[in-house]
Scaffold this motif. Structure first.
Motif, PDB file in Angstrom:
ATOM      1  N   GLN A   6      -2.853   2.182   2.658  1.00 29.72           N
ATOM      2  CA  GLN A   6      -2.024   2.215   1.461  1.00 29.72           C
ATOM      3  C   GLN A   6      -0.895   3.219   1.675  1.00 29.72           C
ATOM      4  N   ASP A   7       0.220   2.965   1.033  1.00 30.90           N
ATOM      5  CA  ASP A   7       1.296   3.937   0.991  1.00 30.90           C
ATOM      6  C   ASP A   7       0.838   5.070   0.074  1.00 30.90           C
ATOM      7  N   PRO A   8       0.741   6.301   0.583  1.00 27.43           N
ATOM      8  CA  PRO A   8       0.191   7.368  -0.254  1.00 27.43           C
ATOM      9  C   PRO A   8       1.101   7.791  -1.404  1.00 27.43           C
ATOM     10  N   GLY A   9       2.392   7.398  -1.321  1.00 29.11           N
ATOM     11  CA  GLY A   9       3.338   7.841  -2.334  1.00 29.11           C
ATOM     12  C   GLY A   9       3.689   9.297  -2.129  1.00 29.11           C
ATOM     13  N   PHE A  21       2.444  -1.531  -5.733  1.00 31.86           N
ATOM     14  CA  PHE A  21       1.864  -0.925  -4.530  1.00 31.86           C
ATOM     15  C   PHE A  21       1.271  -2.026  -3.669  1.00 31.86           C
ATOM     16  N   ASN A  22       1.310  -1.813  -2.377  1.00 31.94           N
ATOM     17  CA  ASN A  22       0.649  -2.727  -1.459  1.00 31.94           C
ATOM     18  C   ASN A  22      -0.514  -2.050  -0.766  1.00 31.94           C
ATOM     19  N   CYS A  23      -1.455  -2.877  -0.347  1.00 35.15           N
ATOM     20  CA  CYS A  23      -2.615  -2.405   0.411  1.00 35.15           C
ATOM     21  C   CYS A  23      -2.862  -3.442   1.503  1.00 35.15           C
ATOM     22  N   THR A  24      -2.807  -3.015   2.754  1.00 41.26           N
ATOM     23  CA  THR A  24      -3.046  -3.943   3.860  1.00 41.26           C
ATOM     24  C   THR A  24      -4.437  -3.725   4.425  1.00 41.26           C
ATOM     25  N   ASP A  96     -20.809  -4.047   2.786  1.00 40.25           N
ATOM     26  CA  ASP A  96     -19.914  -3.009   3.269  1.00 40.25           C
ATOM     27  C   ASP A  96     -18.711  -2.863   2.360  1.00 40.25           C
ATOM     28  N   MET A  97     -18.131  -1.696   2.359  1.00 41.74           N
ATOM     29  CA  MET A  97     -16.910  -1.436   1.612  1.00 41.74           C
ATOM     30  C   MET A  97     -15.992  -0.589   2.486  1.00 41.74           C
ATOM     31  N   ARG A  98     -14.703  -0.857   2.405  1.00 39.69           N
ATOM     32  CA  ARG A  98     -13.726  -0.060   3.138  1.00 39.69           C
ATOM     33  C   ARG A  98     -12.679   0.445   2.149  1.00 39.69           C
ATOM     34  N   PHE A  99     -12.311   1.715   2.297  1.00 43.42           N
ATOM     35  CA  PHE A  99     -11.468   2.370   1.301  1.00 43.42           C
ATOM     36  C   PHE A  99     -10.096   2.728   1.864  1.00 43.42           C
ATOM     37  N   GLY A 100      -9.080   2.528   1.062  1.00 43.80           N
ATOM     38  CA  GLY A 100      -7.777   3.074   1.381  1.00 43.80           C
ATOM     39  C   GLY A 100      -7.725   4.541   0.999  1.00 43.80           C
ATOM     40  N   ALA A 101      -6.626   5.179   1.294  1.00 39.01           N
ATOM     41  CA  ALA A 101      -6.479   6.610   0.993  1.00 39.01           C
ATOM     42  C   ALA A 101      -5.973   6.854  -0.427  1.00 39.01           C
ATOM     43  N   GLY A 102      -5.573   5.794  -1.105  1.00 40.58           N
ATOM     44  CA  GLY A 102      -5.072   5.957  -2.468  1.00 40.58           C
ATOM     45  C   GLY A 102      -3.564   6.082  -2.520  1.00 40.58           C
ATOM     46  N   THR A 103      -2.981   5.577  -3.584  1.00 48.55           N
ATOM     47  CA  THR A 103      -1.543   5.703  -3.843  1.00 48.55           C
ATOM     48  C   THR A 103      -1.364   6.474  -5.134  1.00 48.55           C
ATOM     49  N   ARG A 104      -0.601   7.524  -5.058  1.00 50.60           N
ATOM     50  CA  ARG A 104      -0.406   8.385  -6.229  1.00 50.60           C
ATOM     51  C   ARG A 104       0.812   7.930  -7.022  1.00 50.60           C
ATOM     52  N   LEU A 105       0.613   7.746  -8.315  1.00 47.93           N
ATOM     53  CA  LEU A 105       1.682   7.343  -9.221  1.00 47.93           C
ATOM     54  C   LEU A 105       1.875   8.410 -10.282  1.00 47.93           C
ATOM     55  N   THR A 106       3.114   8.805 -10.497  1.00 47.97           N
ATOM     56  CA  THR A 106       3.476   9.687 -11.611  1.00 47.97           C
ATOM     57  C   THR A 106       4.528   8.984 -12.446  1.00 47.97           C
TER      58      THR A 106
END
Lengths: 109, 112
Positions: A6-9, A21-24, A96-106
């Motif tokens: 993910q784009d962390p922002g 936001f996109n998540c690949t 199984d689960m795989r996690f992105g790093a998160g995208t921060r929105l303000t």
């Protein structure tokens, strides 16, 4: 390369704006996808599940593009209360689960 | 890299053994969180560190679970006498303030 990216922002947008936001993901066999809203410290809140081409819930729309292996989250008419981290989670199989790093929105007034 | 790093990425342990999971947060992030994702469950909050304050341990499921954060940086989550129900993905996140976390990729723990 991470399995879910993910784009962390941070994404800083004015109130009322539309933001996406996109998540690949790397595993083409992945079957289900999730967007969580995370305010940190609290339990992450499941925002949307995506099993086919997409899902819409009010101001929130999630879309899945299997050919390009990404999911997107679109937020329309953003509110101040939408400020959070948005976490992408991919289920490559039933165990199984795989996690992105998160995208921060303000969202700012 | 500049992200949150967790190790190991996968851990298989025998029931009854102790395990340690490590989280390296982003440099300068004062807040650090541990969560877990059990099969079929949502993300569950475990513990929260903020600077030098006493950690919020309210999410730890039993006294077999403990965590520490040394020098305000690296954190270790320890599970003693592991049980099969401890099998899960353990996720760490860090944050520079009270909003907006960056997550690690998680440690998949399997207790056999």
């Amino acid at each position: 390369r991470k399995e879910v990216e993910q784009d962390p922002g941070p994404f800083n947008v004015p109130e009322g704006a539309t933001v996406a936001f996109n998540c690949t993901y790397s595993n083409s066999a992945s079957q289900s996808f999730f967007w969580y809203r995370q305010d940190c410290r609290k339990e992450p809140k499941l925002l949307m599940s995506v099993y086919s081409s997409g899902n819409e819930d009010g101001r929130f729309t999630a879309q899945l593009n299997r050919a390009s292996q990404y999911i997107s989250l679109l937020i329309r008419d953003s509110k101040l209360s939408d400020s959070a981290t948005y976490l992408c989670v991919v289920n490559p199989n039933n165990n199984d689960m795989r996690f992105g790093a998160g995208t921060r929105l303000t969202v700012k007034p | 890299g500049a992200g949150v790093s967790q190790s190991p990425s996968n851990k298989v342990t025998e029931k009854g053994k102790d395990v340690e999971l490590r989280c390296d947060p982003i440099s300068g992030h004062t807040a650090l969180y541990w969560y877990r994702q059990s099969l079929g469950q949502g993300l569950e909050f475990l513990i929260y560190f903020q600077g030098n304050s006493a950690p919020d341990k309210s999410g730890l499921p039993s006294d077999r679970f403990s965590a520490e954060r040394t020098g305000g940086s690296v954190s270790t989550l320890t599970i003693q006498r592991t049980q099969q129900e401890d099998s899960a993905v353990y996720l760490c996140a860090s944050s520079p303030d009270s909003r907006g976390c960056t997550f690690g990729s998680g440690t998949r723990l399997t207790v056999v």
